[in-house]
Design an enzyme around this catalytic site. Sequence first.
Site, PDB file in Angstrom:
ATOM      1  N   LYS A   3       0.864  -1.186   0.000  1.00 24.42           N
ATOM      2  CA  LYS A   3       0.000   0.000   0.000  1.00 24.42           C
ATOM      3  C   LYS A   3       0.893   1.226   0.000  1.00 24.42           C
ATOM      4  CE  LYS A   3      -4.432   0.752  -0.003  1.00 24.42           C
ATOM      5  NZ  LYS A   3      -5.545  -0.128  -0.440  1.00 24.42           N
ATOM      6  N   ASP A  26      -6.919   4.202  -4.700  1.00 26.87           N
ATOM      7  CA  ASP A  26      -7.631   4.000  -3.432  1.00 26.87           C
ATOM      8  C   ASP A  26      -8.329   5.352  -3.199  1.00 26.87           C
ATOM      9  OD1 ASP A  26      -7.662   1.920  -1.007  1.00 26.87           O
ATOM     10  OD2 ASP A  26      -7.575   3.896  -0.104  1.00 26.87           O
TER      11      ASP A  26
HETATM   12  O1  2IT Z   1      -8.055  -1.654  -1.199  1.00 28.90           O
HETATM   13  C1  2IT Z   1      -7.881  -2.130  -2.340  1.00 28.90           C
HETATM   14  O2  2IT Z   1      -7.944  -3.345  -2.561  1.00 28.90           O
HETATM   15  C2  2IT Z   1      -7.582  -1.201  -3.429  1.00 28.90           C
HETATM   16  N1  2IT Z   1      -7.519  -0.003  -3.172  1.00 28.90           N
HETATM   17  C3  2IT Z   1      -7.318  -1.699  -4.810  1.00 28.90           C
HETATM   18  C4  2IT Z   1      -5.920  -2.191  -4.956  1.00 28.90           C
HETATM   19  C5  2IT Z   1      -5.525  -2.580  -6.350  1.00 28.90           C
HETATM   20  O3  2IT Z   1      -4.334  -2.884  -6.523  1.00 28.90           O
HETATM   21  O4  2IT Z   1      -6.348  -2.599  -7.267  1.00 28.90           O
END
Ligand code: 2IT
Length: 445
Positions: free
Chosen positions: A124, A164
Amino acid sequence: MNVKNLMAELERRHPGENEYLQAVREVLTTVEEAYNLHPEFEANRIAERIVEPDRQFTFKVVWVDDKGEVQVNTGYRIQFNNAIGPYKGGLRFHPSVNPSILKFLGFEQIFKNALTTLPMGGAKGGSDFNPKGKSNGEVMRFCQAFMTELWRHIGPETDVPAGDIGVGAREIGYLYGMYRKLALENTGVLTGKGMTFGGSLIRPEATGFGAVYFLCHMLEKEGMSIEGQRIAISGFGNVAWGAAKKATELGAKVVTISGPDGYIYDKDGLNEEKIAYMLELRASNNDVVEPYATKFPGAEFHAGRKPWEVKVDIAMPCATQNELSGEDAAQLVANGVKIVAEVSNMGCRPEAIECFLEAKIPYGPGKAVNAGGVATSGLEMTQNSQKLNWTAEEVDAKLHQIMGSIHKACLEYGTEPSGYINYMKGANIAGFMKVAKSMVEQGVI
Ligand code: 2IT
């Protein structure tokens, strides 16, 4: 494992990182029993290893605003675990972003990604940049400055960020543009890209659509269908939009949305026009829902309140972590809620989850319910590797299949002797087992 000792050690090393500690405590507590049946996990110190990120990058992001003033923000990328595939997870741009929030999100992402059946590790990132009130030019310059630092840490086979909160198609476009310029390559290094440069059909809808597909499985298990159900949704961003769109399409009545300013109660339910208006609200960069009540006079705006006080059959938190408190949960239960499908990451506080479990209300945790988003990111990566684009029908069919298999995994590990399904336990054990086994087989590294 000894959860108490593990948590004490983690708190000593990461004091005050409450969201991170909350996410770890939930997973360790629910997997403890299953973990202890595997002496090889303990011998390899899997619990101690899995709770710490592999590495974290913190960097300065300097950019110039529209007034010509220099602005400074902090950027982060936390690469948590890549035992089953390249690091994968979104970027969040929000003033609340800090290492604790990104660590909780990165930790959750490990197990969520494992549940998707696709080969993706957990990560993240993001920044404390506040998109509220920023012009398009400011957003672009910020994204470019952010990527001039981030690009050296990511790659299509190592770490693939996405969106996100605060990072949508526009931001991904600007981030991708700068990556392409710096790396001199066109690859699937980011997901959620525009359709003209490697994006996947259905990715914008996927988190919300997948959540509703999961909800349908939960309902079916209880002998119910989605048709005619009254749903409270919180939030009004991409995830809330997708959930509202699919739920409405399938005959449910979505009666609330919300923002930091309060919530909208629309007794007539959302329709196509109202759902399209959610996109306008979001694009305005104002982070408010009040204008909805002016545009659609049948709707009421409740300033400073949350939608969980409305009597509904189904609650779908779609906003942000810890948005649903123990009191909110008690209110929902008292009003006869039948199912809770958490779409935001860690949207329910531990007291709220406890309340739902005690009342034997099926509660689907975010890492299962919202996994359709990252799953479709995984499908975008596959299309990019193949240098092909699939049709919307092909992607949607795969999304359906993945949500079905996540539901099945939850049943396998979460069905209690009474028949009640503890989806939180099921999702945590299923995701954990896969990553833990792969760590054991790959040795101590
Ligand atoms: O919380 C999540 O799963 C996302 N923000 C998407 C992450 C992604 O790599 O598509």
